[in-house]
Design an enzyme around this catalytic site. Structure first.
Site, PDB file in Angstrom:
ATOM      1  N   LYS A 246       0.831  -1.213   0.000  1.00 58.85           N
ATOM      2  CA  LYS A 246       0.000   0.000   0.000  1.00 58.85           C
ATOM      3  C   LYS A 246       0.869   1.269   0.000  1.00 58.85           C
ATOM      4  O   LYS A 246       0.638   2.183  -0.768  1.00 58.85           O
ATOM      5  CB  LYS A 246      -0.893   0.061   1.263  1.00 58.85           C
ATOM      6  CG  LYS A 246      -1.869  -1.074   1.398  1.00 58.85           C
ATOM      7  CD  LYS A 246      -2.851  -0.830   2.539  1.00 58.85           C
ATOM      8  CE  LYS A 246      -2.220  -0.794   3.912  1.00 58.85           C
ATOM      9  NZ  LYS A 246      -1.695  -2.058   4.403  1.00 58.85           N
TER      10      LYS A 246
ATOM     11  N   ARG B 209      -9.651   1.188   9.597  1.00 56.90           N
ATOM     12  CA  ARG B 209      -9.217  -0.178   9.890  1.00 56.90           C
ATOM     13  C   ARG B 209     -10.293  -0.958  10.621  1.00 56.90           C
ATOM     14  O   ARG B 209     -10.092  -2.130  10.912  1.00 56.90           O
ATOM     15  CB  ARG B 209      -7.983  -0.117  10.793  1.00 56.90           C
ATOM     16  CG  ARG B 209      -6.686  -0.558  10.120  1.00 56.90           C
ATOM     17  CD  ARG B 209      -5.596  -0.299  11.128  1.00 56.90           C
ATOM     18  NE  ARG B 209      -4.359  -0.949  10.899  1.00 56.90           N
ATOM     19  CZ  ARG B 209      -3.314  -0.395  10.310  1.00 56.90           C
ATOM     20  NH1 ARG B 209      -3.395   0.787   9.778  1.00 56.90           N
ATOM     21  NH2 ARG B 209      -2.171  -1.053  10.246  1.00 56.90           N
TER      22      ARG B 209
ATOM     23  N   ARG C   4      11.392  -6.580   5.232  1.00 58.99           N
ATOM     24  CA  ARG C   4      11.246  -5.130   5.103  1.00 58.99           C
ATOM     25  C   ARG C   4      12.154  -4.393   6.080  1.00 58.99           C
ATOM     26  O   ARG C   4      12.275  -4.756   7.245  1.00 58.99           O
ATOM     27  CB  ARG C   4       9.786  -4.738   5.370  1.00 58.99           C
ATOM     28  CG  ARG C   4       9.549  -3.237   5.332  1.00 58.99           C
ATOM     29  CD  ARG C   4       8.105  -2.896   5.120  1.00 58.99           C
ATOM     30  NE  ARG C   4       7.267  -3.070   6.287  1.00 58.99           N
ATOM     31  CZ  ARG C   4       5.966  -2.764   6.309  1.00 58.99           C
ATOM     32  NH1 ARG C   4       5.378  -2.308   5.222  1.00 58.99           N
ATOM     33  NH2 ARG C   4       5.264  -2.949   7.411  1.00 58.99           N
TER      34      ARG C   4
ATOM     35  N   ARG D  89      -0.770  -8.323  14.130  1.00 56.31           N
ATOM     36  CA  ARG D  89      -1.301  -7.368  13.150  1.00 56.31           C
ATOM     37  C   ARG D  89      -2.105  -8.081  12.072  1.00 56.31           C
ATOM     38  O   ARG D  89      -3.155  -7.597  11.654  1.00 56.31           O
ATOM     39  CB  ARG D  89      -0.150  -6.558  12.534  1.00 56.31           C
ATOM     40  CG  ARG D  89       0.457  -5.591  13.545  1.00 56.31           C
ATOM     41  CD  ARG D  89       1.838  -5.132  13.118  1.00 56.31           C
ATOM     42  NE  ARG D  89       1.805  -4.243  11.987  1.00 56.31           N
ATOM     43  CZ  ARG D  89       2.767  -4.165  11.061  1.00 56.31           C
ATOM     44  NH1 ARG D  89       3.835  -4.940  11.153  1.00 56.31           N
ATOM     45  NH2 ARG D  89       2.670  -3.323  10.073  1.00 56.31           N
TER      46      ARG D  89
HETATM   47  P1  AMP Z   1       0.712   0.812   9.619  1.00 57.33           P
HETATM   48  O1  AMP Z   1       1.968   1.527   9.290  1.00 57.33           O
HETATM   49  O2  AMP Z   1      -0.478   1.257   8.801  1.00 57.33           O
HETATM   50  O3  AMP Z   1       0.872  -0.696   9.618  1.00 57.33           O
HETATM   51  O4  AMP Z   1       0.342   1.224  11.121  1.00 57.33           O
HETATM   52  C1  AMP Z   1       1.231   0.962  12.179  1.00 57.33           C
HETATM   53  C2  AMP Z   1       0.457   0.897  13.474  1.00 57.33           C
HETATM   54  O5  AMP Z   1      -0.206   2.153  13.744  1.00 57.33           O
HETATM   55  C3  AMP Z   1      -0.679  -0.128  13.519  1.00 57.33           C
HETATM   56  O6  AMP Z   1      -0.194  -1.452  13.790  1.00 57.33           O
HETATM   57  C4  AMP Z   1      -1.521   0.424  14.658  1.00 57.33           C
HETATM   58  O7  AMP Z   1      -0.897   0.196  15.919  1.00 57.33           O
HETATM   59  C5  AMP Z   1      -1.456   1.916  14.396  1.00 57.33           C
HETATM   60  N1  AMP Z   1      -2.532   2.349  13.471  1.00 57.33           N
HETATM   61  C6  AMP Z   1      -2.370   2.877  12.248  1.00 57.33           C
HETATM   62  N2  AMP Z   1      -3.560   3.162  11.692  1.00 57.33           N
HETATM   63  C7  AMP Z   1      -4.495   2.789  12.599  1.00 57.33           C
HETATM   64  C8  AMP Z   1      -5.912   2.800  12.595  1.00 57.33           C
HETATM   65  N3  AMP Z   1      -6.618   3.260  11.554  1.00 57.33           N
HETATM   66  N4  AMP Z   1      -6.559   2.338  13.706  1.00 57.33           N
HETATM   67  C9  AMP Z   1      -5.862   1.889  14.781  1.00 57.33           C
HETATM   68  N5  AMP Z   1      -4.530   1.828  14.835  1.00 57.33           N
HETATM   69  C10 AMP Z   1      -3.836   2.274  13.750  1.00 57.33           C
END
Ligand code: AMP
Length: 224
Positions: free
Chosen positions: A17, A93, A130, A173
């Site tokens: 993404k 999410r 990564r 995750r």
């Molecule tokens: P990402 O880089 O999108 O994988 O986000 C890293 C972390 O940020 C996630 O594992 C969550 O802990 C937090 N996070 C990001 N976006 C959200 C969201 N929309 N709702 C809840 N937690 C989020």
């Protein structure tokens, strides 16, 4: 200049993404809004929101809905997002976040939701390799490291593995994606907004597929 777009991109961690969003943001001249990046920036600068986020992010848990919806509401009220649109990466999410987003956008709505579909086996492979610049966030991998000594080619920052890309956090995750985020596929399908793309294809082909899907929708809208 091409028309703007109001786009949400869904997909498991490691589906690609972030990479697609960087290119799409340039192509449509709209901001790439990544909640994950916003939390990592807040954690790095040690703000109160960052300290709160760290208690969830490093373990791979979701930050509570009220906190995430609050920061998105603020960001979407900025002039750039109100004008040409935005690309949302990592938000929504949960179905509750998606409902909050629809309300924030009234009287408008999203143009399209892209689901970047990739098998779990492939994302596990991508996440394990990564690496990311701890300063500017640029992505690398064990197969494609920076040129010198794990220092970022762009800013010289240290290139490391994200704490939440380590194996237990990855599993948490991916489980959360399945239980909390994958219901959004049906949600947006019912709203007639969903387009599914094969995220296992080479990066450039995925980009072309996404642009074609967006442009086809915008052309259909301008005819109706
Ligand atoms: P990402 O880089 O999108 O994988 O986000 C890293 C972390 O940020 C996630 O594992 C969550 O802990 C937090 N996070 C990001 N976006 C959200 C969201 N929309 N709702 C809840 N937690 C989020």
């Amino acid at each position: 200049m091409s028309a703007g777009v109001r786009l949400v991109i869904l997909g498991k961690q490691g589906a690609g993404k972030g990479t697609q969003c960087v290119q799409l943001s340039r192509h449509y001249v709209v901001p790439h809004i990544s909640t994950g990046d916003m939390f990592r920036a807040a954690m790095k600068s040690g703000t109160q929101m960052g300290l709160l986020a760290r208690t969830f992010v490093d373990d791979g848990q979701l930050v509570p809905d009220e906190v995430v919806i609050g920061i998105i509401a603020e960001r979407l009220s900025d002039k750039d997002a109100r004008g040409r649109g935005f690309i949302l990466d990592g938000f929504p999410r949960t179905v509750h976040q998606a409902q909050a987003l629809s309300e924030l956008l009234l009287p408008g709505r999203l143009d399209i939701v892209i689901d970047l579909a990739v098998d779990t086996a492939l994302v596990l492979e991508r996440l394990a390799s990564r690496r990311v610049c701890s300063s500017c966030g640029h992505n690398y991998s064990v197969q494609k490291p920076p040129k010198f000594n794990w220092n970022c080619d762009h800013c010289g920052g240290e290139v490391v593995q994200r704490p939440d890309d380590k194996s237990e956090a990855i599993q948490t995750r991916l489980d959360l994606y399945e239980s909390q985020t994958s219901p959004l596929i049906e949600h947006y399908c019912n709203e007639g907004l969903l387009e599914t793309m094969d995220g296992a294809k080479p990066m450039d082909e995925v980009f072309t597929d996404i642009v074609n899907a967006i442009d086809a929708r915008q052309a259909a809208r301008s005819r109706s």
